[in-house]
Write a protein that holds these residues in place. Structure first.
Motif, short mmCIF file in Angstrom:
data_model
loop_
_atom_site.label_atom_id
_atom_site.label_comp_id
_atom_site.label_asym_id
_atom_site.label_seq_id
_atom_site.Cartn_x
_atom_site.Cartn_y
_atom_site.Cartn_z
N TRP A 273 0.76 -1.16 0.08
CA TRP A 273 -0.10 -0.14 0.06
C TRP A 273 0.76 1.43 0.02
O TRP A 273 1.97 1.16 0.44
N GLN A 274 0.28 2.38 -0.47
CA GLN A 274 1.05 3.52 -0.49
C GLN A 274 0.19 4.66 -0.11
O GLN A 274 -1.22 4.73 -0.54
N ARG B 255 -0.51 -1.13 -3.82
CA ARG B 255 0.43 -1.24 -4.88
C ARG B 255 0.72 -2.63 -5.24
O ARG B 255 -0.20 -3.34 -5.19
N GLU B 256 1.88 -2.85 -5.87
CA GLU B 256 2.23 -4.22 -6.69
C GLU B 256 2.04 -5.14 -5.71
O GLU B 256 1.50 -6.33 -6.37
N MET C 218 3.39 -6.98 11.56
CA MET C 218 4.45 -7.02 10.63
C MET C 218 5.67 -8.05 11.03
O MET C 218 6.48 -8.39 10.02
N THR C 219 5.36 -8.59 12.09
CA THR C 219 6.44 -9.47 12.42
C THR C 219 6.00 -11.06 12.07
O THR C 219 6.97 -12.13 12.17
N PHE C 220 4.83 -11.32 11.74
CA PHE C 220 4.22 -12.54 11.48
C PHE C 220 3.51 -12.70 9.88
O PHE C 220 3.40 -13.71 9.60
N ILE C 221 3.09 -11.39 9.56
CA ILE C 221 2.43 -11.60 8.09
C ILE C 221 3.66 -12.25 7.36
O ILE C 221 2.75 -12.84 6.37
N TYR D 90 5.02 3.90 2.34
CA TYR D 90 4.76 2.68 1.54
C TYR D 90 4.70 1.62 2.70
O TYR D 90 5.58 1.64 3.54
N ILE D 91 3.80 0.86 2.72
CA ILE D 91 3.69 -0.13 3.69
C ILE D 91 3.83 -1.44 2.88
O ILE D 91 3.03 -2.04 1.84
N TYR D 92 4.86 -2.35 3.45
CA TYR D 92 5.24 -3.63 2.93
C TYR D 92 4.43 -4.65 4.24
O TYR D 92 4.02 -4.43 4.99
N SER D 93 4.64 -6.03 3.89
CA SER D 93 4.16 -7.03 4.70
C SER D 93 5.26 -7.04 6.25
O SER D 93 4.63 -7.35 7.11
N HIS D 94 6.30 -6.36 5.94
CA HIS D 94 7.26 -6.70 6.86
C HIS D 94 7.94 -5.40 7.50
O HIS D 94 8.74 -5.44 8.45
N LYS D 95 7.57 -4.33 6.86
CA LYS D 95 8.05 -3.01 7.13
C LYS D 95 7.54 -1.82 6.82
O LYS D 95 6.55 -1.73 5.88
#
Length: 221
Positions: free
Chosen positions: A40-41, A181-182, A95-98, A57-62
């Motif tokens: 996501w952004q 996002r991607e 974000m620690t387990f996704i 920017y939102i990642y699964s881990h950061k």
């Protein structure tokens, strides 16, 4: 309806064709790649940022941000000004387990491709859809919480609000944009792969591979 219920055991035991197995493997690959791409952004525009605004920017881990991470510091400065808690990666326990959950779904998808039955595809699809729905709810809940627990002693007094999940919204002199996002596109693609594999398996009346069904019976040749 009763006839469909009676046929459920037979339907779930059907084999999916090779194309369905390929879709399951493709879905597993898409899930694995999504771990390393932004999901996501959130983009903020305002007159005081004429060079392009601020990006997170939102990642699964950061969490990541534009301008080598400086945009997140600037966003937190703005949040402090209106009484919102700072956005910190440590506050997002998921974000620690996704990433590990996504890895588990990769294994489930490969399991579905290996066993090649409708029930193995259903297991993967149902659990993944539940995971996706819960993740979206969790994301919305965090947005709501951040913007409703405002410090009444903040320099700027504004009414509690909910940042937009998808689309754009005017907040004071800022315009907030929020969009997938991607990584999210790959997750959607994986879901479509699982649905396609399930559809192929359910449509398979004989429960055998299409190539086997097309071969002539030696006894009748």
């Amino acid at each position: 309806m009763r006839d469909f219920v009676d046929r459920l055991p037979e339907i779930t035991d059907r084999s999916i064709p090779n194309r369905g197995r390929f879709l399951m493997v493709t879905g597993a690959v898409l899930l694995a790649v999504s771990i390393f791409l932004p999901l996501w952004q959130i983009h903020l525009e305002a007159p005081q940022y004429p060079e392009g605004g601020l990006d997170m920017y939102i990642y699964s881990h950061k969490l990541d941000a534009g301008n080598d991470g400086q945009d997140l510091k600037e966003i937190n400065n703005l949040n402090h000004y209106i009484g919102m808690a700072p956005i910190e990666e440590e506050d997002f326990a998921e974000m620690t387990f996704i990433p590990f959950l996504l890895g588990g779904f990769v294994l489930l998808a490969l399991r579905g491709a290996f066993f090649g039955t409708v029930k193995s595809v259903v297991d993967t699809l149902v659990l993944f859809v539940y995971f996706g729905a819960f993740s979206m709810w969790r994301f919305y809940y965090q947005l709501y919480t951040y913007a409703h627990n405002l410090d009444p002693k903040a320099a700027m007094d504004i009414e509690p609000f909910t940042p937009i999940l998808i689309g754009w919204k005017q907040i004071a002199n800022f315009t907030q944009y929020s969009f997938p996002r991607e990584g999210s596109a790959l997750l959607l693609g994986a879901t479509l792969c699982f649905v396609g594999a399930l559809w192929m398996g359910v449509r398979s009346e004989t429960g055998t591979d299409e190539t086997e069904a097309s071969e002539p019976d030696p006894a009748t040749a």
